[in-house]
Design a protein around this motif. Structure first.
Motif, PDB file in Angstrom:
ATOM      1  N   LEU A 282       0.898  -1.158   0.000  1.00 41.82           N
ATOM      2  CA  LEU A 282       0.000   0.000   0.000  1.00 41.82           C
ATOM      3  C   LEU A 282       0.931   1.200   0.000  1.00 41.82           C
ATOM      4  CD1 LEU A 282      -2.859   1.357   0.479  1.00 41.82           C
ATOM      5  CD2 LEU A 282      -2.336   1.165   2.932  1.00 41.82           C
ATOM      6  N   LEU A 283       0.763   2.109  -0.953  1.00 36.00           N
ATOM      7  CA  LEU A 283       1.740   3.189  -1.032  1.00 36.00           C
ATOM      8  C   LEU A 283       1.136   4.483  -1.552  1.00 36.00           C
ATOM      9  CD1 LEU A 283       2.661   3.701  -4.269  1.00 36.00           C
ATOM     10  CD2 LEU A 283       3.702   1.462  -3.909  1.00 36.00           C
ATOM     11  N   ARG A 284       1.819   5.556  -1.188  1.00 40.01           N
ATOM     12  CA  ARG A 284       1.579   6.892  -1.728  1.00 40.01           C
ATOM     13  C   ARG A 284       2.958   7.533  -1.892  1.00 40.01           C
ATOM     14  NH1 ARG A 284      -1.834   9.747   2.146  1.00 40.01           N
ATOM     15  NH2 ARG A 284       0.049  10.498   3.180  1.00 40.01           N
ATOM     16  N   LEU A 285       3.433   7.553  -3.122  1.00 43.17           N
ATOM     17  CA  LEU A 285       4.812   7.978  -3.364  1.00 43.17           C
ATOM     18  C   LEU A 285       4.962   8.460  -4.795  1.00 43.17           C
ATOM     19  CD1 LEU A 285       7.809   8.094  -2.382  1.00 43.17           C
ATOM     20  CD2 LEU A 285       8.051   5.752  -3.255  1.00 43.17           C
ATOM     21  N   GLY A 286       5.555   9.622  -4.968  1.00 46.16           N
ATOM     22  CA  GLY A 286       5.852  10.117  -6.294  1.00 46.16           C
ATOM     23  C   GLY A 286       4.622  10.425  -7.124  1.00 46.16           C
ATOM     24  N   GLY A 287       3.561  10.922  -6.488  1.00 48.17           N
ATOM     25  CA  GLY A 287       2.349  11.267  -7.214  1.00 48.17           C
ATOM     26  C   GLY A 287       1.460  10.094  -7.541  1.00 48.17           C
ATOM     27  N   LEU A 288       1.779   8.930  -7.027  1.00 49.29           N
ATOM     28  CA  LEU A 288       1.036   7.708  -7.320  1.00 49.29           C
ATOM     29  C   LEU A 288       0.581   7.053  -6.024  1.00 49.29           C
ATOM     30  CD1 LEU A 288       0.231   5.403  -9.364  1.00 49.29           C
ATOM     31  CD2 LEU A 288       2.500   4.447  -8.917  1.00 49.29           C
ATOM     32  N   GLU A 289      -0.649   6.547  -6.020  1.00 49.08           N
ATOM     33  CA  GLU A 289      -1.158   5.720  -4.932  1.00 49.08           C
ATOM     34  C   GLU A 289      -1.497   4.351  -5.493  1.00 49.08           C
ATOM     35  OE1 GLU A 289      -3.836   7.946  -1.958  1.00 49.08           O
ATOM     36  OE2 GLU A 289      -4.109   9.026  -3.854  1.00 49.08           O
ATOM     37  N   ALA A 290      -1.266   3.311  -4.702  1.00 53.62           N
ATOM     38  CA  ALA A 290      -1.563   1.960  -5.166  1.00 53.62           C
ATOM     39  C   ALA A 290      -1.695   1.027  -3.977  1.00 53.62           C
ATOM     40  CB  ALA A 290      -0.473   1.453  -6.113  1.00 53.62           C
ATOM     41  N   ALA A 291      -2.453  -0.033  -4.179  1.00 53.72           N
ATOM     42  CA  ALA A 291      -2.572  -1.112  -3.202  1.00 53.72           C
ATOM     43  C   ALA A 291      -2.666  -2.405  -3.978  1.00 53.72           C
ATOM     44  CB  ALA A 291      -3.810  -0.924  -2.325  1.00 53.72           C
ATOM     45  N   GLY A 292      -1.931  -3.435  -3.541  1.00 51.66           N
ATOM     46  CA  GLY A 292      -1.960  -4.655  -4.322  1.00 51.66           C
ATOM     47  C   GLY A 292      -1.453  -5.872  -3.591  1.00 51.66           C
ATOM     48  N   PHE A 293      -1.664  -7.013  -4.251  1.00 50.60           N
ATOM     49  CA  PHE A 293      -1.394  -8.322  -3.679  1.00 50.60           C
ATOM     50  C   PHE A 293      -0.571  -9.106  -4.700  1.00 50.60           C
ATOM     51  CE2 PHE A 293      -5.677  -6.661  -2.990  1.00 50.60           C
ATOM     52  CZ  PHE A 293      -5.511  -6.194  -1.693  1.00 50.60           C
ATOM     53  N   SER A 294       0.734  -8.998  -4.579  1.00 55.58           N
ATOM     54  CA  SER A 294       1.645  -9.512  -5.594  1.00 55.58           C
ATOM     55  C   SER A 294       1.637 -11.040  -5.631  1.00 55.58           C
ATOM     56  CB  SER A 294       3.064  -9.019  -5.316  1.00 55.58           C
ATOM     57  OG  SER A 294       3.966  -9.595  -6.222  1.00 55.58           O
ATOM     58  N   PRO A 295       1.387 -11.634  -6.801  1.00 56.20           N
ATOM     59  CA  PRO A 295       1.380 -13.096  -6.866  1.00 56.20           C
ATOM     60  C   PRO A 295       2.774 -13.718  -6.866  1.00 56.20           C
ATOM     61  CG  PRO A 295       0.935 -12.173  -9.025  1.00 56.20           C
ATOM     62  CD  PRO A 295       0.970 -11.014  -8.068  1.00 56.20           C
ATOM     63  N   GLU A 296       3.796 -12.914  -7.211  1.00 53.70           N
ATOM     64  CA  GLU A 296       5.150 -13.469  -7.290  1.00 53.70           C
ATOM     65  C   GLU A 296       6.176 -12.364  -7.088  1.00 53.70           C
ATOM     66  OE1 GLU A 296       6.501 -14.101 -11.641  1.00 53.70           O
ATOM     67  OE2 GLU A 296       4.307 -14.182 -11.732  1.00 53.70           O
ATOM     68  N   THR A 297       7.403 -12.766  -6.843  1.00 53.99           N
ATOM     69  CA  THR A 297       8.481 -11.792  -6.714  1.00 53.99           C
ATOM     70  C   THR A 297       9.315 -11.767  -7.990  1.00 53.99           C
ATOM     71  OG1 THR A 297       9.810 -13.490  -5.607  1.00 53.99           O
ATOM     72  CG2 THR A 297       8.661 -11.904  -4.219  1.00 53.99           C
ATOM     73  N   VAL A 298       9.785 -10.567  -8.331  1.00 54.80           N
ATOM     74  CA  VAL A 298      10.726 -10.450  -9.443  1.00 54.80           C
ATOM     75  C   VAL A 298      12.062 -11.057  -9.034  1.00 54.80           C
ATOM     76  CG1 VAL A 298      11.902  -8.860 -11.010  1.00 54.80           C
ATOM     77  CG2 VAL A 298       9.575  -8.353 -10.230  1.00 54.80           C
ATOM     78  N   VAL A 299      12.522 -10.681  -7.835  1.00 50.34           N
ATOM     79  CA  VAL A 299      13.759 -11.242  -7.309  1.00 50.34           C
ATOM     80  C   VAL A 299      13.800 -11.017  -5.803  1.00 50.34           C
ATOM     81  CG1 VAL A 299      15.150  -9.136  -7.651  1.00 50.34           C
ATOM     82  CG2 VAL A 299      16.286 -11.363  -7.639  1.00 50.34           C
ATOM     83  N   GLU A 300      14.383 -11.977  -5.098  1.00 54.37           N
ATOM     84  CA  GLU A 300      14.647 -11.885  -3.659  1.00 54.37           C
ATOM     85  C   GLU A 300      16.137 -12.152  -3.463  1.00 54.37           C
ATOM     86  OE1 GLU A 300      11.953 -14.617  -1.575  1.00 54.37           O
ATOM     87  OE2 GLU A 300      10.827 -14.671  -3.456  1.00 54.37           O
ATOM     88  N   VAL A 301      16.847 -11.179  -2.944  1.00 53.12           N
ATOM     89  CA  VAL A 301      18.292 -11.308  -2.747  1.00 53.12           C
ATOM     90  C   VAL A 301      18.607 -11.162  -1.263  1.00 53.12           C
ATOM     91  CG1 VAL A 301      20.572 -10.486  -3.433  1.00 53.12           C
ATOM     92  CG2 VAL A 301      18.644 -10.211  -5.011  1.00 53.12           C
TER      93      VAL A 301
END
Length: 495
Positions: A282-301
């Motif tokens: 859930l975010l409000r950053l850089g003129g954008l707001e969004a909320a979401g439920f990511s099904p996968e990760t791009v990368v975990e390091v």
């Protein structure tokens, strides 16, 4: 000031080693040392190797529900003029707010804003390396940054031409070094801030969240078939392009407008209770707001250099009826089109991991396991590696971004096709991420989300197009994915 709220018993407050008379405005990320952070503030090093599956973290996990409720309550206390990022990763939920420093990557260069001022530098051959250097410069000891990357970052990283309407985007990458951070974990809650008023407000919000029912509001309806005819046409055109050997697979998406006012924090909490994501935000950053439920990760390091990616490709709906869902799962495992779509995605992910990994450490695990993600189920695999000497987490992100499961293959012609058919995507199919001083990085793929910017609110969903695709089936797949969010929209209360 660092405040630790234990899982049971009264909160305890520990004096920060920095000057307690300094205001939050005076405090830089460098003031937040390893000592300032409490012993229970565990970094990404401790947790990124944990696989996030529906079995590991179900929507009925009461403890996880409490952490989400607490972090959402804190988000509501953040002044409207301040940015914030809520990020769920494994058993940890972070809420970062206020600006100690910002790093913004755009098509024309890198902008760094810190207490000492703002500077702009032109892009070199390694834009993510420039971001890493800027974080080391302004982050200080013990820093952790949060932010997002738009899909169009892919064109900058891999040499493609930016879509004509990229100018409508605000940034390609935006990272926040926060003034205040709350870390909610199974052992309790840590609040790191120099502002006593913020510490008290956040503590009260977290403690009160466990006793407050989730907010409700007016029902919000969306037309899940919006722009259906145009989408069918794009799918048919892409299938024809695949037949001409221009690419092998492309993910095409469509937007669905939300015309009624939406309470994003309430929607996030309600939707998270009914989804089993790999991560959420859930975010409000850089003129954008969004909320979401990511099904996968791009990368975990992890800080020790081990890393993984989890491609999901191949989809069937979930009905909520166990017997029917089991039938759909079996159908998914036997469908040649879905198996092909998944196998070629895993092949690309493995090749990309090999480019930055010790080759002997690359392994594919849990090949074609079915995982549940809200309203759908997917074929899933995990590809692991270990960073080769000299490589960093940013190198891994640079190779794996954008996710093959949200772009296509080969990536360059697939991204070009996306630009032709869709224009600029923005945050959709980009990433929300956190990175810290240990070298650990965690980037969640942005799908199954609601977005709000520049007076508009919308949903977006896509499907993987291969030679065997049909427009009607791919359209239906986008509807199935939209329901992971559309069913849980909470309207704003009106007075």
């Amino acid at each position: 000031m660092s405040t630790t709220t234990e899982a049971a018993g009264p909160p305890r407050t520990q004096p920060a080693p920095t000057d307690p008379t300094r205001s939050a405005a005076d405090r830089t990320p460098a003031d937040r040392t390893a000592t300032d952070r409490t012993a229970t503030d565990r970094t990404a090093t401790d947790r990124t190797a944990t696989d996030r599956t529906a079995t590991d973290r179900t929507a009925t996990d009461r403890t996880a529900t409490d952490r989400i409720a607490g972090a959402t309550a804190v988000a509501r206390t953040v002044p409207d003029s301040d940015p914030y990022v809520l990020y769920e990763r494994g058993e940890d939920v972070f809420l970062a707010a206020g600006t100690a420093a910002e790093i913004v990557l755009g098509p024309d260069g890198l902008t760094v804003t810190a207490p000492t001022g703002t500077r702009h530098e032109p892009l070199g051959a390694d834009p993510l390396g420039q971001v890493s250097a800027a974080l080391a410069e302004v982050g200080g000891t013990g820093w952790q940054a949060f932010g997002w990357a738009s899909f169009e970052l892919a064109h900058l990283l891999h040499g493609g031409e930016l879509p004509a309407d990229t100018g409508t985007l605000l940034h390609l990458l935006h990272l926040l070094l926060p003034l205040h951070t709350a870390h909610l974990h199974p052992g309790g809650v840590d609040v790191d801030t120099a502002d006593d008023a913020v510490a008290r407000a956040w503590r009260d919000a977290i403690l009160g969240a466990g006793h407050a029912a989730p907010r409700t509001g007016p029902a919000v309806t969306v037309d899940e078939s919006a722009r259906a005819e145009a989408y069918r046409g794009s799918v048919a055109a892409a299938v024809a392009e695949i037949g001409e050997d221009r690419f092998r697979k492309v993910i095409l998406s469509r937007t669905v407008p939300v015309t009624e006012p939406v309470d994003l924090p309430a929607t996030y909490r309600h939707g998270r209770a009914h989804n089993t994501p790999a991560g959420s935000f859930l975010l409000r950053l850089g003129g954008l707001e969004a909320a979401g439920f990511s099904p996968e990760t791009v990368v975990e390091v992890a800080a020790d250099g081990t890393f993984s990616t989890q491609p999901l490709a191949g989809t069937r709906a979930r009905s909520g009826e166990p017997e029917r869902d089991a039938e759909l799962s079996d159908e998914l495992r036997r469908d040649p089109k879905e198996i092909y779509e998944h196998a070629v995605s895993v092949q690309v992910a493995q090749d990309e991991v090999c480019e930055v990994s010790d080759p002997d450490a690359v392994v594919v695990e849990e090949f074609m396991r079915v995982v549940e993600r809200g309203s759908v189920q997917h074929l899933a695999s995990r590809v692991r590696g270990r960073l080769r000497p000299g490589a960093t987490a940013w190198d891994a992100l640079g190779r794996l971004f954008p996710a093959v499961t949200a772009s296509g293959l080969p990536k360059a012609p697939a991204c070009a096709a996306i630009s032709r058919h869709e224009g600029a995507r923005g945050l959709y199919s980009g990433a929300v991420l956190t990175v810290d001083h240990t070298g650990a990085l965690d980037a969640a793929l942005v799908l199954r989300a609601i977005y709000r910017a520049q007076g508009r609110t919308w949903l977006r969903a896509g499907a993987g197009i291969v030679g065997a695709s049909t427009p009607e089936r791919e359209l239906e797949e986008t509807r199935e994915k939209l329901r992971s969010v559309s069913r849980f929209l909470v309207g704003e209360e009106t007075t």
